[in-house]
Structure formats: C-alpha cells, structure tokens
Design an enzyme around this catalytic site. Structure first.
Site, short mmCIF file in Angstrom:
data_model
loop_
_atom_site.label_atom_id
_atom_site.label_comp_id
_atom_site.label_asym_id
_atom_site.label_seq_id
_atom_site.Cartn_x
_atom_site.Cartn_y
_atom_site.Cartn_z
N HIS A 121 0.83 -1.21 0.00
CA HIS A 121 0.00 0.00 0.00
C HIS A 121 0.86 1.25 0.00
O HIS A 121 2.02 1.24 0.41
CB HIS A 121 -0.95 0.01 1.22
N CYS A 122 0.29 2.33 -0.49
CA CYS A 122 0.85 3.66 -0.33
C CYS A 122 -0.27 4.51 0.28
O CYS A 122 -1.14 3.97 0.97
CB CYS A 122 1.36 4.22 -1.67
N ASN A 123 -0.25 5.81 0.05
CA ASN A 123 -1.29 6.64 0.66
C ASN A 123 -2.65 6.41 -0.01
O ASN A 123 -3.62 6.05 0.63
CB ASN A 123 -0.89 8.11 0.58
#
Length: 225
Positions: A121-123
C-alpha cells in the site's frame, strides 16, 4: 539464479489478465484492498489501518510505500502483528522505482513462499504502490508491461501510475526479459565463461612468448658485446 515463471497457454494468460468478471466496481472499493495475485494484495493507506480486517484477510506482511513527508501518517501501525517493509519513495515522475524494486520483490517472494499474504500500500493506492505491484506481476508471470498493468487494473480499477512510472514499467520489461533470457540458457553462460578464460590464457601465453623472445634477444646482444 533467477527462477523463471511457469509456462501458461495463451488462453490461460488471457483469463488471468481479465480476472473475475462478476465484480462490480464501486467508489467505496477505492478505500479497500484487492487481491491481485494469490497472496498479494494492493490497496491504500486506509486498508492498512484496521487490525481486524487485516487479520480477517490473513495478511502476514505489509509493504508500506510512502513519500518521506507522509511518514507521520503512512507508517507501520501494528508491528507486533505483521512484518513490515517501509520504502520512502517520492510520488513524482522523476523517482527511480527500478532501483528500489528488487528489495520489495524479494520481501514479497519470501513472504508468499512461506505461505504468507502481503499487502502492498501507499497513501492512495492509485499510482505509487500500483507501479510496484505491476512490476512484480510483470516479472512473476513473464508478461508485457501493458498486460501486467491491465491485470492489476482489472482487479483494482482505480489505479493510474503517473507518466514517469509508466515509462519505467516499459523499461523494466526489457530488463527482466533480458535476465530471464540469460537464466534460460545457463550452458551459454558457462560457454561464455570458458571463452573468456581461453582468451585470457591466450593473452597471457602471448605475453610470456614475447618475454622469452626479448630475453633471447637481450642474451644475444650481451654475447656479441
């Protein structure tokens, strides 16, 4: 040595890229994670913040990809429950992803091989983390960058890697295919190594011959004087 992906028929590849046809995408799903390959999930920060949901999904490892300025909010939240890898990466078109990808791939490979499940995941789960996952899918299944992108997009419809990342996906296709080509023909590697040693031995032999010739010439000159 690199492990080559399993061979599949064209029909199997098409079905895999197409993905499940019975999923109706909704806006709310942007905040959730989706399974891209068995044991590999992709999503936004929101998907990493609920311990019960992560446990329900069977997640064991998390790749947390963030811009350094997001470190306060995009961070490992449950280090006592999951094994984390944190990558500080700028979400900009100039950011080099290819250099950072091998360590992420190794982390995912080892987790899945041990029976784990990995959330990447990222933001927002739109550009940065999807680029890494597309690179992983591309190499794992020996796909073109376009097919790998479609495979991921058909499971998480909202992804949209920026232009710089797309360029790097194209570049990475050439890189991994070259590595696979070398790994496919180990006998050529051995033959190339033997040829290199033979050339070096010949060069060494020529140098020794020249040295012996110079020694004889020097000796003759000494005797004449």
């Amino acid at each position: 040595m690199a492990t080559l992906p399993p061979q599949m028929t064209d029909e199997q590849i098409r079905d895999m890229i197409q993905g499940p046809g019975d999923v109706e995408w909704s806006y709310e799903m942007r905040r959730q994670c989706q399974e891209i390959l068995p044991g590999l999930l992709l999503g936004p920060l929101q998907a990493s913040k609920s311990l019960p949901i992560l446990q329900e999904l069977g997640v064991t490892h998390i790749v947390c990809i963030r811009d350094a300025k997001e470190a306060f909010s995009v961070r490992p939240r449950f280090p006592e429950h999951f094994r984390y890898m944190v990558l500080d990466v700028q979400d900009s078109e100039e950011q080099n992803l290819i250099r950072l990808f091998p360590q992420a791939k190794q982390f995912i490979d080892e987790a899945v091989a041990a029976g784990g499940r990995v959330l990447v995941h990222c933001n927002g789960g739109i550009s940065l983390s999807p680029a890494f996952v597309v690179m992983y899918v591309m190499q794992h299944h020996n796909l073109s960058w376009e097919d790998a992108l479609h495979l991921v997009q058909n499971r998480r419809y909202c992804i949209s890697p920026n232009g710089g990342f797309l360029t790097q996906l194209k570049e990475y296709e050439s890189i991994y295919k070259a590595r696979n080509a070398v790994a496919s023909f180990p006998q050529y590697q051995a033959a190339a190594a033997r040829r290199k040693r033979a050339v070096e031995d010949d060069e060494d032999g020529d140098e020794r011959d020249e040295e012996r010739k110079r020694a004889f010439v020097d000796q003759d000159d000494a005797m004449q004087t």
